[in-house]
Each structure stands twice: as C-alpha cells, then as structure tokens.
Motif scaffolding. Sequence first.
Motif, PDB file in Angstrom:
ATOM      1  N   ILE A  94       0.839  -1.189   0.000  1.00 48.99           N
ATOM      2  CA  ILE A  94       0.000   0.000   0.000  1.00 48.99           C
ATOM      3  C   ILE A  94       0.880   1.248   0.000  1.00 48.99           C
ATOM      4  O   ILE A  94       1.929   1.292   0.652  1.00 48.99           O
ATOM      5  CB  ILE A  94      -0.970   0.003   1.210  1.00 48.99           C
ATOM      6  CG1 ILE A  94      -1.906   1.209   1.134  1.00 48.99           C
ATOM      7  CG2 ILE A  94      -0.232  -0.074   2.529  1.00 48.99           C
ATOM      8  CD1 ILE A  94      -3.055   1.147   2.123  1.00 48.99           C
ATOM      9  N   TRP A  95       0.443   2.241  -0.766  1.00 47.55           N
ATOM     10  CA  TRP A  95       1.140   3.520  -0.847  1.00 47.55           C
ATOM     11  C   TRP A  95       0.224   4.626  -0.338  1.00 47.55           C
ATOM     12  O   TRP A  95      -0.969   4.656  -0.666  1.00 47.55           O
ATOM     13  CB  TRP A  95       1.523   3.846  -2.288  1.00 47.55           C
ATOM     14  CG  TRP A  95       2.627   3.013  -2.857  1.00 47.55           C
ATOM     15  CD1 TRP A  95       3.941   3.341  -2.952  1.00 47.55           C
ATOM     16  CD2 TRP A  95       2.506   1.722  -3.451  1.00 47.55           C
ATOM     17  NE1 TRP A  95       4.664   2.344  -3.552  1.00 47.55           N
ATOM     18  CE2 TRP A  95       3.797   1.328  -3.870  1.00 47.55           C
ATOM     19  CE3 TRP A  95       1.438   0.841  -3.659  1.00 47.55           C
ATOM     20  CZ2 TRP A  95       4.050   0.104  -4.484  1.00 47.55           C
ATOM     21  CZ3 TRP A  95       1.683  -0.374  -4.266  1.00 47.55           C
ATOM     22  CH2 TRP A  95       2.974  -0.734  -4.673  1.00 47.55           C
ATOM     23  N   LEU A  96       0.783   5.511   0.477  1.00 49.35           N
ATOM     24  CA  LEU A  96       0.082   6.714   0.914  1.00 49.35           C
ATOM     25  C   LEU A  96       0.835   7.909   0.350  1.00 49.35           C
ATOM     26  O   LEU A  96       2.018   8.119   0.670  1.00 49.35           O
ATOM     27  CB  LEU A  96       0.022   6.808   2.435  1.00 49.35           C
ATOM     28  CG  LEU A  96      -0.764   5.705   3.161  1.00 49.35           C
ATOM     29  CD1 LEU A  96      -0.655   5.887   4.668  1.00 49.35           C
ATOM     30  CD2 LEU A  96      -2.217   5.705   2.721  1.00 49.35           C
ATOM     31  N   CYS A  97       0.157   8.682  -0.490  1.00 47.67           N
ATOM     32  CA  CYS A  97       0.796   9.825  -1.154  1.00 47.67           C
ATOM     33  C   CYS A  97       2.106   9.416  -1.818  1.00 47.67           C
ATOM     34  O   CYS A  97       3.160  10.048  -1.618  1.00 47.67           O
ATOM     35  CB  CYS A  97       1.033  10.961  -0.160  1.00 47.67           C
ATOM     36  SG  CYS A  97      -0.480  11.764   0.364  1.00 47.67           S
ATOM     37  N   ASP A  98       2.045   8.317  -2.559  1.00 41.49           N
ATOM     38  CA  ASP A  98       3.184   7.806  -3.317  1.00 41.49           C
ATOM     39  C   ASP A  98       4.327   7.319  -2.439  1.00 41.49           C
ATOM     40  O   ASP A  98       5.443   7.108  -2.924  1.00 41.49           O
ATOM     41  CB  ASP A  98       3.719   8.868  -4.290  1.00 41.49           C
ATOM     42  CG  ASP A  98       2.674   9.278  -5.314  1.00 41.49           C
ATOM     43  OD1 ASP A  98       1.865   8.415  -5.697  1.00 41.49           O
ATOM     44  OD2 ASP A  98       2.665  10.457  -5.714  1.00 41.49           O
ATOM     45  N   VAL A  99       4.064   7.142  -1.145  1.00 39.21           N
ATOM     46  CA  VAL A  99       5.077   6.618  -0.231  1.00 39.21           C
ATOM     47  C   VAL A  99       4.615   5.241   0.245  1.00 39.21           C
ATOM     48  O   VAL A  99       3.528   5.103   0.815  1.00 39.21           O
ATOM     49  CB  VAL A  99       5.294   7.547   0.975  1.00 39.21           C
ATOM     50  CG1 VAL A  99       6.313   6.929   1.941  1.00 39.21           C
ATOM     51  CG2 VAL A  99       5.765   8.908   0.507  1.00 39.21           C
ATOM     52  N   SER A 100       5.428   4.212   0.012  1.00 39.18           N
ATOM     53  CA  SER A 100       5.059   2.862   0.421  1.00 39.18           C
ATOM     54  C   SER A 100       5.182   2.718   1.930  1.00 39.18           C
ATOM     55  O   SER A 100       6.204   3.096   2.523  1.00 39.18           O
ATOM     56  CB  SER A 100       5.962   1.837  -0.269  1.00 39.18           C
ATOM     57  OG  SER A 100       5.705   0.540   0.221  1.00 39.18           O
ATOM     58  N   ILE A 101       4.135   2.200   2.562  1.00 42.55           N
ATOM     59  CA  ILE A 101       4.188   1.940   4.004  1.00 42.55           C
ATOM     60  C   ILE A 101       4.248   0.438   4.275  1.00 42.55           C
ATOM     61  O   ILE A 101       4.048  -0.010   5.406  1.00 42.55           O
ATOM     62  CB  ILE A 101       2.991   2.572   4.739  1.00 42.55           C
ATOM     63  CG1 ILE A 101       1.670   1.951   4.265  1.00 42.55           C
ATOM     64  CG2 ILE A 101       2.979   4.080   4.551  1.00 42.55           C
ATOM     65  CD1 ILE A 101       0.471   2.397   5.097  1.00 42.55           C
ATOM     66  N   GLY A 102       4.521  -0.346   3.244  1.00 43.63           N
ATOM     67  CA  GLY A 102       4.727  -1.774   3.428  1.00 43.63           C
ATOM     68  C   GLY A 102       3.523  -2.610   3.034  1.00 43.63           C
ATOM     69  O   GLY A 102       2.569  -2.140   2.419  1.00 43.63           O
ATOM     70  N   GLY A 103       3.582  -3.891   3.411  1.00 47.05           N
ATOM     71  CA  GLY A 103       2.528  -4.831   3.097  1.00 47.05           C
ATOM     72  C   GLY A 103       1.840  -5.324   4.345  1.00 47.05           C
ATOM     73  O   GLY A 103       2.101  -4.865   5.453  1.00 47.05           O
ATOM     74  N   ALA A 104       0.919  -6.279   4.163  1.00 51.17           N
ATOM     75  CA  ALA A 104       0.144  -6.781   5.294  1.00 51.17           C
ATOM     76  C   ALA A 104      -0.312  -8.195   5.002  1.00 51.17           C
ATOM     77  O   ALA A 104      -0.256  -8.677   3.867  1.00 51.17           O
ATOM     78  CB  ALA A 104      -1.054  -5.875   5.559  1.00 51.17           C
ATOM     79  N   GLU A 105      -0.785  -8.886   6.053  1.00 54.21           N
ATOM     80  CA  GLU A 105      -1.300 -10.239   5.936  1.00 54.21           C
ATOM     81  C   GLU A 105      -2.717 -10.294   6.476  1.00 54.21           C
ATOM     82  O   GLU A 105      -3.097  -9.519   7.357  1.00 54.21           O
ATOM     83  CB  GLU A 105      -0.415 -11.227   6.707  1.00 54.21           C
ATOM     84  CG  GLU A 105       0.997 -11.350   6.158  1.00 54.21           C
ATOM     85  CD  GLU A 105       1.816 -12.343   6.949  1.00 54.21           C
ATOM     86  OE1 GLU A 105       1.286 -12.859   7.963  1.00 54.21           O
ATOM     87  OE2 GLU A 105       2.964 -12.607   6.559  1.00 54.21           O
ATOM     88  N   LEU A 106      -3.479 -11.249   5.956  1.00 55.96           N
ATOM     89  CA  LEU A 106      -4.870 -11.406   6.368  1.00 55.96           C
ATOM     90  C   LEU A 106      -4.939 -12.054   7.744  1.00 55.96           C
ATOM     91  O   LEU A 106      -4.229 -13.022   8.030  1.00 55.96           O
ATOM     92  CB  LEU A 106      -5.615 -12.270   5.344  1.00 55.96           C
ATOM     93  CG  LEU A 106      -7.120 -12.451   5.549  1.00 55.96           C
ATOM     94  CD1 LEU A 106      -7.839 -11.118   5.399  1.00 55.96           C
ATOM     95  CD2 LEU A 106      -7.658 -13.470   4.549  1.00 55.96           C
ATOM     96  N   SER A 107      -5.803 -11.498   8.606  1.00 53.10           N
ATOM     97  CA  SER A 107      -5.902 -12.023   9.969  1.00 53.10           C
ATOM     98  C   SER A 107      -6.751 -13.285  10.046  1.00 53.10           C
ATOM     99  O   SER A 107      -6.469 -14.185  10.837  1.00 53.10           O
ATOM    100  CB  SER A 107      -6.484 -10.949  10.898  1.00 53.10           C
ATOM    101  OG  SER A 107      -7.769 -10.531  10.433  1.00 53.10           O
ATOM    102  N   LYS A 108      -7.804 -13.394   9.216  1.00 57.19           N
ATOM    103  CA  LYS A 108      -8.645 -14.594   9.219  1.00 57.19           C
ATOM    104  C   LYS A 108      -9.345 -14.731   7.869  1.00 57.19           C
ATOM    105  O   LYS A 108      -9.585 -13.733   7.181  1.00 57.19           O
ATOM    106  CB  LYS A 108      -9.673 -14.534  10.347  1.00 57.19           C
ATOM    107  CG  LYS A 108     -10.643 -13.371  10.237  1.00 57.19           C
ATOM    108  CD  LYS A 108     -11.632 -13.382  11.395  1.00 57.19           C
ATOM    109  CE  LYS A 108     -12.619 -12.207  11.290  1.00 57.19           C
ATOM    110  NZ  LYS A 108     -13.593 -12.226  12.403  1.00 57.19           N
ATOM    111  N   PRO A 109      -9.686 -15.974   7.470  1.00 60.54           N
ATOM    112  CA  PRO A 109     -10.361 -16.179   6.180  1.00 60.54           C
ATOM    113  C   PRO A 109     -11.729 -15.500   6.157  1.00 60.54           C
ATOM    114  O   PRO A 109     -12.406 -15.374   7.179  1.00 60.54           O
ATOM    115  CB  PRO A 109     -10.491 -17.698   6.081  1.00 60.54           C
ATOM    116  CG  PRO A 109      -9.468 -18.237   7.023  1.00 60.54           C
ATOM    117  CD  PRO A 109      -9.372 -17.241   8.135  1.00 60.54           C
ATOM    118  N   THR A 110     -12.129 -15.073   4.971  1.00 64.95           N
ATOM    119  CA  THR A 110     -13.410 -14.391   4.797  1.00 64.95           C
ATOM    120  C   THR A 110     -14.080 -14.897   3.532  1.00 64.95           C
ATOM    121  O   THR A 110     -13.427 -15.042   2.493  1.00 64.95           O
ATOM    122  CB  THR A 110     -13.214 -12.868   4.694  1.00 64.95           C
ATOM    123  OG1 THR A 110     -12.573 -12.396   5.881  1.00 64.95           O
ATOM    124  CG2 THR A 110     -14.548 -12.154   4.535  1.00 64.95           C
TER     125      THR A 110
END
Length: 351
Positions: free
Chosen positions: A256-272
């Motif tokens: 994910i990018w905020l104002c063209d600055v990457s703040i990294g990635g993430a993982e899903l907490s539980k299946p949906t």
Amino acid sequence: MNHQLTIKILLRKISFLDITCSLHFAGTCCSIDMSSYEKSDVAEREVKDRGEKEENKDEEKGGFLDKVKGFIHDIGEKIEGAVGFGKPTADVTEIHIPHISMEKAEIVVDVLVTNPNPVPIPLIDINYLIDSDGRKLVSGLIPDAGTIHAHGSETVKLPLCLIYDDIKSTYIDIQPGSVIPYRVKVDLIVDVPVFGRLTFPLEKTGEIPIPYKPEIDLDKIKFDKFSFEETSATLHLKLGNQNDFDLCLNDIDFEIWLCDVSIGGAELSKPTNIEKKGTGFIDVPITFRPKDCGSALWDMMRGRGTGYAIKGNVNVDTPFGPMKLPITKEGGETRLKKNKEDGGDDDEDEE
C-alpha cells in the motif's frame, strides 16, 4: 382394234412383271429376315454361355476367397484364444483444473486405459476438442502419447489450456466473471495386435469460470499503537466480488502507498467468504514507521484526506479450485482515524 389388242397385251405383261418383282422382293426380305434371326439367336446363345462360364468362375473365385477369409478368421480366433488378445478399454475418469488465473485455465483430463493383452500397446495419437454450446474453444493433437503396459491399467493425463483472451476475442458474449459450460471430446487411437488400429471416442462435460478480479477499496485506517519509530494500525478493506461464484479469501499479499510513499505490506488475519455478486469486509493489521511517510502522515492526522494505492494478489478458494487473483486500486482517498480510547470517532464517515 389392233392397237387396242396391243395395249391390252402390254398391260398384262406389265402386271405380270409387277407381280414377279413383288414376289421376288418379298422372298428376298424373308430370306434376309430369317438369316438375321438365326444369327441373332446364335449370338445370344454365345453371350449366355459366356456369362454362365464367367459366373461359374466368379463363384469359384468367391468361394476360394471366402475359404481364405474364413481360414484367417479361424486362425485369428485361435491365436486370440491361445495368446489372450482382447480389445482395450478407455474412460474419462476425472477433469482437474489445477490452475486458474486472469489469463488462462489449465485443465488436466484423466483417461483410464486398460490393456488386457500380453504385450504393451502404443498410444499413437490423441485428438482433443473443447467446446461450449457447440462453439470451439480449443483443439489439437498429442502425438506418441506413450505406451500402456501389458495386462495393466494406466491413467493417461492430457494437459490442456484455455487462453481467456482468445475466447473473449472470438465470442464477445462471454464476459469476465461468468461461468460457461464446456465439453471435452477425446479420440484415443491405439495399435493392438490382431485387431490393428482402434479409435476410442470419449467425452465429458462440466463448467469452467472466466474469473474477474476483485474490486478493493481502503475503507478506514485505525491506529492500534502509535510512535515515531513504529506504528501499528488496522486497515479496513472492502472487497467486491463480481463473479458468478463465491470467493473464500484465504490470504492476501499486497503493498500500500500513501501519497506515493510505500508503508509496506500486510497479511490477512482470518479467512473471509464473499458471496457471488456481493461485498465483503476484511481487517488487515499493518506496521509501519511514521517518520518514513513524510508530511503525508501528518496531513492525515490533521483530518485531511490523502491519496492511496494498493497493488497485490489474493488467494481464494472457489467451487472450481484455488485461484490467485490480482487486486489493484489507484487514485483512492482515505484518512487515518484513532480508536475511541485515543479520542477518535469510529462512526465518522470516510471522505
């Protein structure tokens, strides 16, 4: 008187000559007709005799060939009975879809072939066709597909591939997100001793999806823990499923990018689970360093909206097997929000 007598005598002579000529001509005609009849009768007898001789020869020849064929057939049956030759069998047992992406679907057709013979039999050619409602999707030929061992059974796997761009460019009514019926037709050609080449026509039907990538939006960002060195937050993501089948979201891999600055990635907490033509919400925890975000983070903390972008993939389970689908979002806008215990308002609408 003399003249009249002379005329009468001449007329009688002329009449006599006419009668004589007529009789002579008639006799000649009769003679000719009788001769022609006799010659015709002789010719017919000769043709008849010749035909009977030829028929006798054909009967003798046919009888000889029949005897040879019968002898060969008897020998074949004796060889088959003594050695144990028999016709193999083939059947489509299952169709797998090991891989589906936005570009293609990989299909594997399992064909079980049983060989009752004491010698291996080669698979000469395999012709295949996949169609949908009578419209050809893909076809081809697989030469020299292997050998079936003696007195054994073997599952022959036929790898096939459907390219979605080819299908959509050919049939414009097939749209992404739809599920279409299909039929797989396979002609299995084998070479068997005694029997020669045999062709086994096989077919099986099913359904296959034309997947559509999920729509993703960043609904909210909430702080869980804030510091200049490391901040933990929760991303509230909204996913839209435009497919005609359910998606069970197992994993998400994105940046994910905020104002063209990457703040990294993430993982899903539980299946949906997201129903077909439906919308689902997922919470994804994320950790980032505010000092790397520059002024964009401070603008959001002051309540100003900021642009964001998301790029990545989701791993989902479907009725057709697992899929890896892309997710993209550009030009979105959101704000950072604190939890209630930090003085934030959870019910505040997103800008």
